[in-house]
Design a protein around this motif. Sequence first.
Motif, short mmCIF file in Angstrom:
data_model
loop_
_atom_site.label_atom_id
_atom_site.label_comp_id
_atom_site.label_asym_id
_atom_site.label_seq_id
_atom_site.Cartn_x
_atom_site.Cartn_y
_atom_site.Cartn_z
N ASP A 130 8.95 5.67 1.40
CA ASP A 130 7.88 4.77 1.83
C ASP A 130 7.39 5.23 3.20
N HIS A 169 6.66 -1.01 1.43
CA HIS A 169 7.84 -1.23 0.58
C HIS A 169 7.67 -0.61 -0.81
N LYS A 170 6.83 0.41 -0.92
CA LYS A 170 6.67 1.17 -2.15
C LYS A 170 6.88 2.65 -1.83
N ASP A 171 7.69 3.33 -2.62
CA ASP A 171 7.94 4.75 -2.37
C ASP A 171 6.71 5.58 -2.71
N ASP A 172 6.38 6.50 -1.81
CA ASP A 172 5.26 7.40 -1.99
C ASP A 172 5.77 8.78 -2.37
#
Length: 508
Positions: free
Chosen positions: A216, A221-224
């Motif tokens: 992230d 709070h989201k994986d990139d």
Amino acid sequence: MPRVKLSNLLYAVVFFLCSLPSQAKYTEIFSTQVIPLEITVTQPVLPANVLHDDGLELLVVGVDDQYQRILAILKLNPETGQYIHHDSVVIGKDVFAFDVGVNNESGLQNIYLLSNKWVTRYVPAHLSHPASMIEEEQVSSLFLADSSDVFIHQDFIQDLNQDGLNDIILQGFETLNLWLSDCCGLRHSQTLPIRARQEAKEDGVSFYENKLFFEDLNFDHKDDLVIAEQGRLTVFFQKPDLQFSSEPASIVVAETIHGLDWWDVKDTNGRDLDQSNLEHRTVKNITDLNGDGIPDLAVQFTQSSGVLDKNIEFEFYLGQQVEQQLKYSKEADTRVKWHETLSGLEFVDLQGDGVQEVFVSSFDIGISQIIGALLSGGIDQDVLIFAMDENGKYSEKPLVSQEVEMTFSLSQGATGEPLTKVVDVNGDNAKDIVFSDGDSVIRVLYATPNDKKPYARRSLRQKMTMPQNASSIEVVDLNMDGKSDLVLHYGQLDAEALHKQIVVLLAK
């Protein structure tokens, strides 16, 4: 004063030493199960939870006497605590690789097989229904041939968007290809403009997969999806719809930092880099090191003035959140270096506080050491653990230093590696050090979290025929008792009689 004869004095000393309580030379740290197989094992065993049974299953890949490729599934018998054969799957020549998915709501994983056109899923036998294969998704990738002599474990099944569902990720020539699962059991394809890495040679062109990181980087709070390139991180941010942005963003890092190792970088004429005057920095990992929730960069710094004169150390660039943007300094915030060359960077959280200790090996590659290694067939290494202090700096001296040995065979052209793992063997929630001692002993240095020193003064050891390439040993809690177990297989450097078996070590 009367004079005592020397012989009488020696006798008294020997008698005193023999009368001391004897200490056991070896300890049964693990219970041992040797599992004979009908196949020659060709790669590390993969533990997975693929059946509705207690414990983890073991996925064993090998070839039978007819040279058929076999994927064998072993399961744990709860009554005996022993592993038994459950099923064997003949792998067709059109299959390149296999993988297992993430745990579903029931805690189970699936086995997936990859060919040039399809990802298929293994369905275990249930009641009166025999085991079967189901075509899951039609795919495209770098794998174009209709058949392959290689069958390997490859990481093409991942939960890319953290929704608890299995997604597919495969590198193509022009794009990175994704198939993202939804809650209804369907997959939606997406392509990202990430070309395969291309390397031109005199006799043709080779294509390689890119090294991908998932972290992230925009604090949502989201994986990139991240690719390290020279002087920047190229980022495809994850969107609210659980897909990834098709237009990449860039995060600037020091211009001296690369995404490729130095041996993969070519000069303008396509030749390998000159090692007589080499300085190169490579991103090895992107992860939170200091427990502040912000991804940091772990970078390998290689300095060379010749083939036999290399120094390797590790630099760490701590991420900072500045006005909702991720920033990195141009100079390393902290580093780990030693008087010998370092290798094998890993991280382990010994205290469970979110701060990562650095786990590395060190060795001397001077000419005298190389000559000695050629004569003995082995070279000494030290396993080192460095801790981070409250100021975010790694210590100059290691927390732990333990000697192990790396072996190699000139006749076979193969190199062995020692076992070095930091895991919880006795279930006390503290990380112990497990390492091999030659080819016949396994040692455990237990953590002592309640003492002044982090580890016991001496390790316990157990007799065990260790694989020469012990780095491929799997360490996992097989029977779900909170203790780390080991799964061993034997390879090219080991005696041929050992190739048709695996060994399970269950922690006592």
